[in-house]
Design a protein around this motif. Structure first.
Motif, PDB file in Angstrom:
ATOM      1  N   THR A   1       0.837  -1.194   0.000  1.00  0.00           N
ATOM      2  CA  THR A   1       0.000   0.000   0.000  1.00  0.00           C
ATOM      3  C   THR A   1       0.873   1.245   0.000  1.00  0.00           C
ATOM      4  O   THR A   1       2.076   1.184   0.288  1.00  0.00           O
ATOM      5  N   ARG A   2       0.240   2.364  -0.303  1.00  0.00           N
ATOM      6  CA  ARG A   2       0.945   3.650  -0.293  1.00  0.00           C
ATOM      7  C   ARG A   2       1.518   3.921   1.097  1.00  0.00           C
ATOM      8  O   ARG A   2       2.652   4.374   1.236  1.00  0.00           O
ATOM      9  N   GLU A   3       0.749   3.633   2.118  1.00  0.00           N
ATOM     10  CA  GLU A   3       1.187   3.872   3.493  1.00  0.00           C
ATOM     11  C   GLU A   3       2.376   2.987   3.870  1.00  0.00           C
ATOM     12  O   GLU A   3       3.297   3.434   4.554  1.00  0.00           O
ATOM     13  N   GLN A   4       2.350   1.744   3.428  1.00  0.00           N
ATOM     14  CA  GLN A   4       3.478   0.845   3.688  1.00  0.00           C
ATOM     15  C   GLN A   4       4.739   1.357   2.996  1.00  0.00           C
ATOM     16  O   GLN A   4       5.825   1.329   3.577  1.00  0.00           O
ATOM     17  N   PHE A   5       4.579   1.805   1.757  1.00  0.00           N
ATOM     18  CA  PHE A   5       5.717   2.342   1.015  1.00  0.00           C
ATOM     19  C   PHE A   5       6.303   3.550   1.744  1.00  0.00           C
ATOM     20  O   PHE A   5       7.520   3.640   1.936  1.00  0.00           O
ATOM     21  N   ILE A   6       5.464   4.461   2.153  1.00  0.00           N
ATOM     22  CA  ILE A   6       5.918   5.665   2.850  1.00  0.00           C
ATOM     23  C   ILE A   6       6.649   5.298   4.134  1.00  0.00           C
ATOM     24  O   ILE A   6       7.710   5.858   4.443  1.00  0.00           O
ATOM     25  N   ALA A   7       6.118   4.342   4.879  1.00  0.00           N
ATOM     26  CA  ALA A   7       6.764   3.928   6.131  1.00  0.00           C
ATOM     27  C   ALA A   7       8.147   3.326   5.864  1.00  0.00           C
ATOM     28  O   ALA A   7       9.116   3.640   6.575  1.00  0.00           O
ATOM     29  N   LEU A   8       8.250   2.489   4.847  1.00  0.00           N
ATOM     30  CA  LEU A   8       9.542   1.877   4.523  1.00  0.00           C
ATOM     31  C   LEU A   8      10.544   2.927   4.038  1.00  0.00           C
ATOM     32  O   LEU A   8      11.719   2.884   4.401  1.00  0.00           O
ATOM     33  N   VAL A   9      10.085   3.862   3.232  1.00  0.00           N
ATOM     34  CA  VAL A   9      10.979   4.917   2.734  1.00  0.00           C
ATOM     35  C   VAL A   9      11.467   5.772   3.894  1.00  0.00           C
ATOM     36  O   VAL A   9      12.646   6.148   3.947  1.00  0.00           O
ATOM     37  N   ARG A  10      10.605   6.082   4.830  1.00  0.00           N
ATOM     38  CA  ARG A  10      11.026   6.882   5.998  1.00  0.00           C
ATOM     39  C   ARG A  10      12.161   6.200   6.756  1.00  0.00           C
ATOM     40  O   ARG A  10      13.082   6.853   7.223  1.00  0.00           O
ATOM     41  N   GLU A  11      12.091   4.878   6.858  1.00  0.00           N
ATOM     42  CA  GLU A  11      13.133   4.122   7.553  1.00  0.00           C
ATOM     43  C   GLU A  11      14.462   4.150   6.801  1.00  0.00           C
ATOM     44  O   GLU A  11      15.527   4.121   7.414  1.00  0.00           O
ATOM     45  N   GLU A  12      14.401   4.197   5.481  1.00  0.00           N
ATOM     46  CA  GLU A  12      15.605   4.076   4.654  1.00  0.00           C
ATOM     47  C   GLU A  12      16.065   5.383   4.020  1.00  0.00           C
ATOM     48  O   GLU A  12      17.095   5.419   3.353  1.00  0.00           O
ATOM     49  N   GLN A  13      15.340   6.453   4.235  1.00  0.00           N
ATOM     50  CA  GLN A  13      15.606   7.712   3.535  1.00  0.00           C
ATOM     51  C   GLN A  13      17.022   8.243   3.773  1.00  0.00           C
ATOM     52  O   GLN A  13      17.709   8.639   2.827  1.00  0.00           O
ATOM     53  N   GLU A  14      17.480   8.261   4.994  1.00  0.00           N
ATOM     54  CA  GLU A  14      18.827   8.779   5.292  1.00  0.00           C
ATOM     55  C   GLU A  14      19.913   7.899   4.695  1.00  0.00           C
ATOM     56  O   GLU A  14      20.901   8.398   4.153  1.00  0.00           O
ATOM     57  N   ALA A  15      19.729   6.596   4.783  1.00  0.00           N
ATOM     58  CA  ALA A  15      20.712   5.672   4.201  1.00  0.00           C
ATOM     59  C   ALA A  15      20.746   5.824   2.684  1.00  0.00           C
ATOM     60  O   ALA A  15      21.829   5.830   2.084  1.00  0.00           O
ATOM     61  N   LEU A  16      19.580   5.970   2.081  1.00  0.00           N
ATOM     62  CA  LEU A  16      19.518   6.165   0.628  1.00  0.00           C
ATOM     63  C   LEU A  16      20.227   7.449   0.242  1.00  0.00           C
ATOM     64  O   LEU A  16      21.025   7.465  -0.690  1.00  0.00           O
ATOM     65  N   ARG A  17      19.958   8.506   0.960  1.00  0.00           N
ATOM     66  CA  ARG A  17      20.589   9.789   0.651  1.00  0.00           C
ATOM     67  C   ARG A  17      22.108   9.683   0.757  1.00  0.00           C
ATOM     68  O   ARG A  17      22.835  10.174  -0.101  1.00  0.00           O
TER      69      ARG A  17
ATOM     70  N   LEU B   1      15.714  -0.991  -2.879  1.00  0.00           N
ATOM     71  CA  LEU B   1      15.786   0.446  -3.113  1.00  0.00           C
ATOM     72  C   LEU B   1      17.176   0.868  -3.588  1.00  0.00           C
ATOM     73  O   LEU B   1      17.313   1.665  -4.510  1.00  0.00           O
ATOM     74  N   PHE B   2      18.222   0.305  -2.994  1.00  0.00           N
ATOM     75  CA  PHE B   2      19.588   0.651  -3.384  1.00  0.00           C
ATOM     76  C   PHE B   2      19.912   0.147  -4.788  1.00  0.00           C
ATOM     77  O   PHE B   2      20.693   0.769  -5.504  1.00  0.00           O
ATOM     78  N   LYS B   3      19.332  -0.978  -5.182  1.00  0.00           N
ATOM     79  CA  LYS B   3      19.542  -1.469  -6.546  1.00  0.00           C
ATOM     80  C   LYS B   3      18.930  -0.488  -7.539  1.00  0.00           C
ATOM     81  O   LYS B   3      19.540  -0.169  -8.564  1.00  0.00           O
ATOM     82  N   ILE B   4      17.757  -0.002  -7.232  1.00  0.00           N
ATOM     83  CA  ILE B   4      17.127   1.016  -8.078  1.00  0.00           C
ATOM     84  C   ILE B   4      18.004   2.263  -8.101  1.00  0.00           C
ATOM     85  O   ILE B   4      18.217   2.872  -9.154  1.00  0.00           O
TER      86      ILE B   4
END
Length: 99
Positions: A2-18, A60-63
């Motif tokens: 779901t959109r909410e699940q995606f947002i929650a996962l991105v919030r967890e990984e956002q700093e590492a992705l950046r 996410l990192f592969k993308i």
């Protein structure tokens, strides 16, 4: 997913992705911001295909890595794929030296 699940996962990984994208870009914040934004759009558009078999971060990192390679190689017209790969590897090597 779901959109909410995606947002929650991105919030967890956002700093590492950046941090990952910033390192790939050799500290160039403008390029890193552009690529990170592209990554999140691509990930969201592909999120229905995410199987949750591996870690979301790995997916996410592969993308992110593929988006970075596309960003580097799309700046130039290359004669062949080997020339494009060399340019991408050169960019990666420069990024590693900058760290």
């Amino acid at each position: 997913m779901t959109r909410e699940q995606f947002i929650a996962l991105v919030r967890e990984e956002q700093e590492a992705l950046r941090g990952f994208v910033l390192a790939l870009c050799g500290g160039n914040k403008d390029d890193a911001d552009d690529i990170a934004q592209d990554v999140l759009v691509k990930a969201y558009l592909s999120s229905s295909g995410y199987q949750d078999r591996g870690r979301f971060r790995s997916w996410l990192f592969k993308i992110a890595y593929n988006t970075f390679l596309h960003h580097v190689t799309s700046r130039h017209a290359f004669e062949n794929i080997d020339e494009a790969r060399m340019a991408a590897y050169s960019q990666l090597a420069s990024a590693k030296l900058a760290i």
